[in-house]
Motif scaffolding. Sequence first.
Motif, mmCIF file in Angstrom:
data_model
loop_
_atom_site.group_PDB
_atom_site.id
_atom_site.type_symbol
_atom_site.label_atom_id
_atom_site.label_comp_id
_atom_site.label_asym_id
_atom_site.label_seq_id
_atom_site.Cartn_x
_atom_site.Cartn_y
_atom_site.Cartn_z
ATOM 1 N N GLY A 211 4.446 -3.127 3.186
ATOM 2 C CA GLY A 211 3.810 -3.888 2.126
ATOM 3 C C GLY A 211 2.456 -3.234 1.622
ATOM 4 O O GLY A 211 1.859 -3.599 0.658
ATOM 5 N N LEU A 212 1.933 -2.413 2.609
ATOM 6 C CA LEU A 212 0.390 -1.900 2.238
ATOM 7 C C LEU A 212 0.579 -0.446 1.918
ATOM 8 O O LEU A 212 -0.563 0.177 1.800
ATOM 9 C CB LEU A 212 -0.364 -2.514 3.160
ATOM 10 C CG LEU A 212 -0.102 -2.206 4.696
ATOM 11 C CD1 LEU A 212 -0.714 -0.863 5.107
ATOM 12 C CD2 LEU A 212 -0.922 -3.392 5.501
ATOM 13 N N ARG A 213 1.706 0.274 2.365
ATOM 14 C CA ARG A 213 1.916 1.642 2.351
ATOM 15 C C ARG A 213 1.263 2.330 1.040
ATOM 16 O O ARG A 213 0.559 3.130 0.890
ATOM 17 C CB ARG A 213 3.311 2.054 2.491
ATOM 18 C CG ARG A 213 3.372 3.629 2.362
ATOM 19 C CD ARG A 213 4.880 4.033 2.384
ATOM 20 N NE ARG A 213 5.199 5.471 2.170
ATOM 21 C CZ ARG A 213 5.262 5.883 0.817
ATOM 22 N NH1 ARG A 213 5.262 4.986 -0.197
ATOM 23 N NH2 ARG A 213 5.549 7.031 0.545
ATOM 24 N N SER A 214 1.631 1.707 -0.236
ATOM 25 C CA SER A 214 1.149 2.666 -1.423
ATOM 26 C C SER A 214 -0.396 2.080 -1.531
ATOM 27 O O SER A 214 -1.022 3.206 -2.121
ATOM 28 C CB SER A 214 2.167 2.045 -2.583
ATOM 29 O OG SER A 214 3.520 2.449 -2.157
ATOM 30 N N SER A 215 -0.700 0.773 -1.552
ATOM 31 C CA SER A 215 -2.130 0.756 -2.203
ATOM 32 C C SER A 215 -3.097 0.744 -1.063
ATOM 33 O O SER A 215 -4.110 1.584 -1.751
ATOM 34 C CB SER A 215 -2.118 -1.134 -2.326
ATOM 35 O OG SER A 215 -1.906 -1.617 -0.925
ATOM 36 N N ARG A 216 -3.030 0.716 0.060
ATOM 37 C CA ARG A 216 -4.084 1.051 0.917
ATOM 38 C C ARG A 216 -4.260 2.519 1.178
ATOM 39 O O ARG A 216 -5.359 3.116 1.433
ATOM 40 C CB ARG A 216 -3.700 0.494 2.346
ATOM 41 C CG ARG A 216 -5.034 0.803 3.381
ATOM 42 C CD ARG A 216 -4.888 -0.025 4.750
ATOM 43 N NE ARG A 216 -4.802 -1.490 4.501
ATOM 44 C CZ ARG A 216 -4.587 -2.408 5.441
ATOM 45 N NH1 ARG A 216 -4.420 -1.950 6.739
ATOM 46 N NH2 ARG A 216 -4.607 -3.429 5.058
ATOM 47 N N TYR A 217 -3.163 3.368 1.099
ATOM 48 C CA TYR A 217 -3.228 4.785 1.340
ATOM 49 C C TYR A 217 -3.164 5.707 -0.212
ATOM 50 O O TYR A 217 -3.105 6.967 0.084
ATOM 51 C CB TYR A 217 -2.218 5.388 2.342
ATOM 52 C CG TYR A 217 -2.308 4.684 3.711
ATOM 53 C CD1 TYR A 217 -3.278 5.242 4.287
ATOM 54 C CD2 TYR A 217 -1.684 3.587 3.988
ATOM 55 C CE1 TYR A 217 -3.226 4.917 5.680
ATOM 56 C CE2 TYR A 217 -1.846 3.292 5.490
ATOM 57 C CZ TYR A 217 -2.899 3.787 6.088
ATOM 58 O OH TYR A 217 -2.955 3.235 7.375
ATOM 59 N N LYS A 218 -3.203 4.792 -1.082
ATOM 60 C CA LYS A 218 -3.295 5.601 -2.800
ATOM 61 C C LYS A 218 -2.194 6.585 -2.398
ATOM 62 O O LYS A 218 -2.491 7.458 -2.977
ATOM 63 C CB LYS A 218 -4.522 6.219 -2.815
ATOM 64 C CG LYS A 218 -5.854 5.458 -2.493
ATOM 65 C CD LYS A 218 -7.204 6.086 -3.006
ATOM 66 C CE LYS A 218 -8.385 5.409 -2.560
ATOM 67 N NZ LYS A 218 -9.495 5.872 -3.020
ATOM 68 N N THR A 219 -0.867 6.287 -1.926
ATOM 69 C CA THR A 219 0.162 6.966 -2.003
ATOM 70 C C THR A 219 0.737 7.264 -3.426
ATOM 71 O O THR A 219 1.060 6.511 -4.092
ATOM 72 C CB THR A 219 1.079 6.330 -1.199
ATOM 73 O OG1 THR A 219 0.612 5.971 -0.112
ATOM 74 C CG2 THR A 219 2.274 7.478 -0.816
ATOM 75 N N PRO A 220 0.688 8.287 -4.039
ATOM 76 C CA PRO A 220 1.425 8.759 -5.221
ATOM 77 C C PRO A 220 2.865 8.683 -5.283
ATOM 78 O O PRO A 220 3.599 8.539 -3.957
ATOM 79 C CB PRO A 220 1.248 10.187 -5.529
ATOM 80 C CG PRO A 220 0.801 10.980 -3.962
ATOM 81 C CD PRO A 220 0.395 9.667 -3.152
ATOM 82 N N LYS A 221 3.510 8.270 -6.147
ATOM 83 C CA LYS A 221 4.893 7.864 -6.176
ATOM 84 C C LYS A 221 5.679 9.103 -6.034
ATOM 85 O O LYS A 221 7.060 8.984 -5.351
ATOM 86 C CB LYS A 221 5.352 7.618 -7.821
ATOM 87 C CG LYS A 221 4.926 6.232 -8.255
ATOM 88 C CD LYS A 221 5.372 5.819 -9.605
ATOM 89 C CE LYS A 221 4.826 4.373 -9.902
ATOM 90 N NZ LYS A 221 5.320 3.982 -11.206
#
Length: 360
Positions: A255-265
């Motif tokens: 639930g937080l992988r993308s937002s918290r770590y600024k993970t590119p698609k």
Amino acid sequence: MSIQKTNDRKHLDLKLPLMPWFVQQFIDYKRPDLSPSTLLEYIRDYESFFNWLRAEGLSIADSNTGITLLELETLHMESIISYRLHLTTRAESTNSKVTVSRKLSSLRSLFHYLSQIAEDENFYPLLKRNIMAKVEIKRIHKPKDTAAKLKGKILEEEELLEFVGYIYEGYGRDVEGNKQAYYSFQINRERDACIASLILNSGLRVSEVVNLNVDDLDLNNKMLYVYRKGHNDETFKTPVYFREQAKDDLTHYLGLRSSRYKTPKREKALFIALPNGSQEGKRMTKRAMQEMIIKYAKRFGKPYLTVHKLRHSFATDYYLQNDIYKTKEQLGHASTETTEVYAHLTDKTMSEAIERRLES
């Protein structure tokens, strides 16, 4: 292909041209059966041996590529004994008994190939005399000995849940006076707890965890698809199940992988790190995972606990509920001989169970 295999293959391709032609031939012979990681270990072991031969004047070659079959063929037993002594006593980097045994086994494999399998244009063996055939290599790691070393150094029973809970909450209380440590904890605790939980609820190796992609995860069926050690089919991923507890922790982290770590698609990795100063997250490294577990373990009061011992912790717990064959499959062992470690680790528990039965 896994990230580790890709890197090892690159290193192998760089180092192989620095070896004698007959070593290159041996590695090509072994390629279909062994992983790039194993072949790279072979090369490193031969590099160590050839460097020693030249330093001792047992080869007149200017570089390792110039070492000849005749020089190997005319080695005396005294030379092999000296090399073994060199490995165990050299001041700058003394090798353990296990490492020495592995290095000598690597040499035995090469010499066996040259004397028993490879042949010249006249169908004669490339190596007429095999000095390594005389060398006895004792088995170092017996399951019972390994189990004895692990006693008290793994998590048992309630400690499996307690350790994950400590990463979520307890560690933060212990370091709240240290602003930098507390800030890092607040950012990474869900991810770190998820990694620990996944290993403690599936028995995955750290390399398998590092190589996981989001697409490898099947939450509904509590299953992951992983590149398993020893499988040389680089297109095949083995399904591995995990327990319900890990499902909850994975859901929380995702639930937080993308937002918290600024993970590119474009980033496929399941576990992400955001290094200081970076604008976007990337795959977490094996070293980072290892250091992360050690950090929490020391504060938890288990200074000997490592990321690999989390796997041992799961395996011991799992074996108590299942037979040795199910444990072997879950852990991805090549044979039950390796899995026997957990039979010895649970000896005490099993004996206590027998006593309770007798008393009832």
